[in-house]
Motif scaffolding. Structure first.
Motif, mmCIF file in Angstrom:
data_model
loop_
_atom_site.group_PDB
_atom_site.id
_atom_site.type_symbol
_atom_site.label_atom_id
_atom_site.label_comp_id
_atom_site.label_asym_id
_atom_site.label_seq_id
_atom_site.Cartn_x
_atom_site.Cartn_y
_atom_site.Cartn_z
ATOM 1 N N SER A 149 1.088 5.553 -0.339
ATOM 2 C CA SER A 149 0.314 6.773 -0.147
ATOM 3 C C SER A 149 1.246 7.975 -0.186
ATOM 4 C CB SER A 149 -0.457 6.745 1.177
ATOM 5 O OG SER A 149 0.436 6.538 2.264
ATOM 6 N N HIS B 4 -4.045 8.064 -1.442
ATOM 7 C CA HIS B 4 -3.622 6.676 -1.565
ATOM 8 C C HIS B 4 -3.482 6.309 -3.044
ATOM 9 C CE1 HIS B 4 -4.017 5.838 2.699
ATOM 10 N NE2 HIS B 4 -5.182 6.462 2.678
ATOM 11 N N THR C 144 0.840 -1.193 0.000
ATOM 12 C CA THR C 144 0.000 0.000 0.000
ATOM 13 C C THR C 144 0.880 1.249 0.000
ATOM 14 O OG1 THR C 144 -1.735 -1.144 1.236
ATOM 15 C CG2 THR C 144 -1.795 1.267 1.221
#
Length: 275
Positions: free
Chosen positions: A199, A212, A197
């Motif tokens: 961001s 994000h 992930t």
């Protein structure tokens, strides 16, 4: 007798350090900030609040009465707490950035405090754009494992901010500026099928915005990427060909004009010789 006199003096005058205390305060435009005297009750002691390098008085409290001064940038924005002398400024703008001085007259002593206030604009939401998608040379067009893309996280017209890329909770890179009204961009190279992930975060001391990364917005395969670049390449080739054809046409015209002039000169020379 002497001890009793000392004790009575200590009870009448609080033990306060006369050296100036410096306090840093950060606030956001449109909000408010409160500067506190640190006292539970000021009683009848005269209290003054001053602002800026010119030490302009903005308010005075004496004998329980409040006397605000008519300073334009503080008009209809000041709240004074009568009991403690705390100063609150509402609906603030960048004009309220500066040094605030508090002085409390305690008779034999003075309680000075200095507040260094900085008002910040709220940060905008960062924007993530694709800069240069590319496929690694070892990958095939049918596989997406070799696809990489360089992304840019950008913010416009900001000051006193930090722009950062995160993978999960780990900081990957960041850049900070103290200038006003500047545009920032920070690159990041990622691979498709990367399950981490990511961001992009922009922040200043009073606000934070996070964007994000949606990995699905990238080319999903190298063949998609090739198609993207083939269209771009085709357009560039057309432009180059058009330019080459144009140059060739101009060159041909120049040669033709030169040939015509040469023939005309030769013909005039022969005619003159015959005569």
């Amino acid at each position: 007798m002497i001890h009793a006199l000392v004790l009575s003096c200590l009870c009448f005058f609080p033990l306060i350090d006369s050296e100036t205390e410096n306090i840093t305060v950060s606030a956001m435009e449109g909000g408010s900030f409160t500067l506190r005297t640190g006292l539970n009750e000021i009683q009848s002691n005269p209290v003054e609040w001053r602002f800026g390098s010119s030490r302009t008085r903005i308010s005075k409290i004496q004998a329980g009465s409040i006397f605000p001064d008519d300073v334009t940038i503080f008009r209809d924005r000041l709240l004074i707490e009568r009991q403690t002398g705390d100063l609150t400024v509402t609906n603030i703008t960048n004009e309220h950035t500066g040094v605030y001085e508090l002085s409390i007259d305690l008779g034999l002593r003075e309680l000075p405090k200095t507040f260094i206030v900085t008002v910040y604009a709220p940060v905008p939401v960062p924007v993530i754009t694709r800069y240069s998608p590319q496929c690694s040379s070892s990958s095939s067009s049918s596989s997406s494992s070799g696809f990489k893309s360089v992304l840019l996280c950008s913010v416009l017209n900001v000051g006193h901010v930090t722009l950062s890329w995160y993978k999960g909770n780990s900081l990957l890179s960041s850049i900070s500026v103290s200038d006003l009204s500047i545009s920032l961009s920070l690159p990041l190279e990622v691979e498709y099928q990367d399950i981490n992930t990511y961001s992009c975060v922009v922040n200043n001391p009073v606000s934070t915005q996070t964007k994000h990364l949606d990995i699905d917005q990238l080319c999903q395969t190298c063949s998609d990427c090739d198609h993207y670049w083939s269209q771009t390449t085709e357009a560039v080739i057309r432009l180059v060909v058009s330019a080459v054809v144009g140059v060739a046409a101009v060159a041909a015209a120049v040669v033709l004009v030169y040939d015509i002039r040469s023939r005309r000169t030769e013909l005039e020379r022969k005619t003159k010789f015959i005569k």
